[in-house]
Design an enzyme around this catalytic site. Structure first.
Site, short mmCIF file in Angstrom:
data_model
loop_
_atom_site.label_atom_id
_atom_site.label_comp_id
_atom_site.label_asym_id
_atom_site.label_seq_id
_atom_site.Cartn_x
_atom_site.Cartn_y
_atom_site.Cartn_z
N ARG A 149 15.60 -73.05 61.68
CA ARG A 149 16.79 -73.52 62.40
C ARG A 149 16.42 -73.86 63.83
O ARG A 149 15.39 -73.40 64.36
CB ARG A 149 17.88 -72.45 62.40
CG ARG A 149 18.39 -72.04 61.02
CD ARG A 149 19.43 -70.96 61.14
NE ARG A 149 20.00 -70.59 59.84
CZ ARG A 149 19.54 -69.62 59.06
NH1 ARG A 149 18.49 -68.90 59.46
NH2 ARG A 149 20.12 -69.34 57.90
N LYS A 176 19.70 -66.10 61.34
CA LYS A 176 21.16 -66.04 61.29
C LYS A 176 21.60 -64.65 60.83
O LYS A 176 21.06 -64.09 59.90
CB LYS A 176 21.67 -67.10 60.31
CG LYS A 176 23.17 -67.35 60.42
CD LYS A 176 23.56 -68.57 59.61
CE LYS A 176 25.03 -68.89 59.79
NZ LYS A 176 25.43 -70.10 59.04
N HIS A 243 18.80 -79.83 61.81
CA HIS A 243 19.31 -79.29 60.55
C HIS A 243 19.00 -80.22 59.38
O HIS A 243 18.87 -79.77 58.24
CB HIS A 243 20.81 -79.03 60.65
CG HIS A 243 21.21 -77.76 59.97
ND1 HIS A 243 20.73 -76.52 60.35
CD2 HIS A 243 22.03 -77.52 58.91
CE1 HIS A 243 21.25 -75.58 59.57
NE2 HIS A 243 22.03 -76.16 58.69
N ARG A 246 15.74 -79.11 58.15
CA ARG A 246 15.89 -77.88 57.36
C ARG A 246 16.42 -78.20 55.96
O ARG A 246 15.94 -77.65 54.96
CB ARG A 246 16.83 -76.94 58.10
CG ARG A 246 17.12 -75.63 57.40
CD ARG A 246 17.89 -74.69 58.33
NE ARG A 246 18.55 -73.62 57.60
CZ ARG A 246 17.97 -72.50 57.20
NH1 ARG A 246 16.68 -72.31 57.44
NH2 ARG A 246 18.65 -71.57 56.56
N HIS A 269 18.51 -67.12 53.46
CA HIS A 269 19.84 -66.99 52.86
C HIS A 269 19.88 -65.76 51.97
O HIS A 269 18.93 -65.51 51.20
CB HIS A 269 20.19 -68.22 52.00
CG HIS A 269 20.46 -69.45 52.80
ND1 HIS A 269 21.27 -69.46 53.92
CD2 HIS A 269 20.05 -70.73 52.63
CE1 HIS A 269 21.34 -70.69 54.40
NE2 HIS A 269 20.61 -71.47 53.65
N TYR A 278 22.22 -77.93 47.61
CA TYR A 278 20.96 -78.66 47.47
C TYR A 278 20.70 -79.07 46.03
O TYR A 278 19.83 -79.91 45.79
CB TYR A 278 19.81 -77.79 47.97
CG TYR A 278 19.94 -77.43 49.43
CD1 TYR A 278 19.74 -78.37 50.42
CD2 TYR A 278 20.29 -76.13 49.81
CE1 TYR A 278 19.88 -78.05 51.75
CE2 TYR A 278 20.42 -75.79 51.14
CZ TYR A 278 20.22 -76.76 52.11
OH TYR A 278 20.36 -76.43 53.43
#
Length: 294
Positions: A149, A176, A243, A246, A269, A278
């Site tokens: 990120r 995150k 992003h 990413r 994640h 995705y």
């Protein structure tokens, strides 16, 4: 009563929440504080009730804010009031028993780069990067080949990069949600980082521990963002952002047949559901499907 927001943000920092998240919470809470002051004539956020929360959500909807922005602000507020209850500032959160939030429309497949666009982007860095092209190539490679990120790239230090003859890793200390992870580096990413580390030794701010340096010292989130978008324009790729890189990293892995559990770990994640976007075909995927030779 003194403004409780700075104390709340300081507590988040002490809990190990990433600096980027703390800044975002601060911006969202100050937006709420401004609205509350203008609407009620009071600066005492601890006096807010559920009706104020619903009215604020309605205001944001009328302002045309995106559902993601509205929900992010409400989540920041919810966490703030849970903290206020723990600190004894209020007896009950105004969010208690309250159902708020805006349902987003069905999310389309995110923008990612085709193989041809990836090659154009890398070529633009080599052709137009001038004296900074080595650094900029390392930034682009960390996005394309490691899926970092924007805030994660800006926070990297020299100690976070490990390069060996046949392997390499980058450590994300504050991902995150404050979660750390390690990401292996591809050969191309290792070459790009090794070249930058060598050039970096001659930089005026070489003693600074941050990995990426600019004319005035460490590159900020905004500085890295400008670098990426600049090469997007030069490569003729509309709307390129960090992003996008990413997203491309994730898409490349999934197209290569990597298990979703592996992709999720590399992306940072926790939920596999996050990766569903995705697996949704883009327009390019659909066009390729019908034009494929049978």
């Amino acid at each position: 009563m003194p403004d409780p927001i700075p104390t709340f943000l300081a507590d988040l920092e002490n809990e190990g929440v990433s600096p980027h998240t703390v800044r975002a919470y601060g911006a969202d809470l100050r937006a709420w504080a401004r609205w509350y002051d203008q609407t009620t004539g009071s600066q005492a956020l601890t006096a807010a009730d559920p009706r104020d929360i619903r009215d604020y959500q309605g205001t944001m909807v009328r302002q045309g804010l995106k559902p993601a922005t509205i929900n992010r602000r409400l989540n920041a507020m919810r966490r703030f009031y849970k903290w206020a209850v723990r600190k004894g500032l209020i007896d009950e959160s105004p969010f208690e028993g309250l159902r708020v939030g805006v349902k987003a429309q069905k999310q389309a497949a995110p923008k990612w780069l085709t193989e041809k666009e990836q090659r154009r982007l890398l070529r633009a860095v080599r052709e137009y990067g001038k004296k900074d092209w080595v650094r900029d190539m390392a930034i682009i490679r960390l996005g394309l080949d490691a899926g970092l990120r924007l805030s994660e790239m800006a926070a990297l230090t020299l100690d976070d990069v490990e390069l060996n003859a046949r392997s390499g890793w980058v450590r994300v200390r504050y991902g995150k949600g404050g979660k750390a992870r390690e990401v292996p580096l591809s050969l191309d990413a290792r070459k790009a980082l090794a070249a930058w580390l060598e050039a970096r030794e001659r930089h005026p701010y070489a003693d600074d521990p941050h990995l990426f340096l600019g004319q005035r010292g460490p590159l900020s989130d905004a500085g890295i963002y400008r670098i990426v978008t600049k090469y997007g324009r030069l490569a003729g790729i509309e709307g390129l952002t960090p992003h996008t890189l990413r997203h491309t990293f994730a898409k490349n892995l999934i197209d290569a047949g990597e298990p979703l559990t592996v992709v999720a770990a590399l992306m940072g994640h926790e939920s596999l559901n996050t990766l569903a976007i995705y697996t949704r075909p883009s327009r390019e995927d659909l066009a390729r499907a019908v034009n494929r030779d049978l």
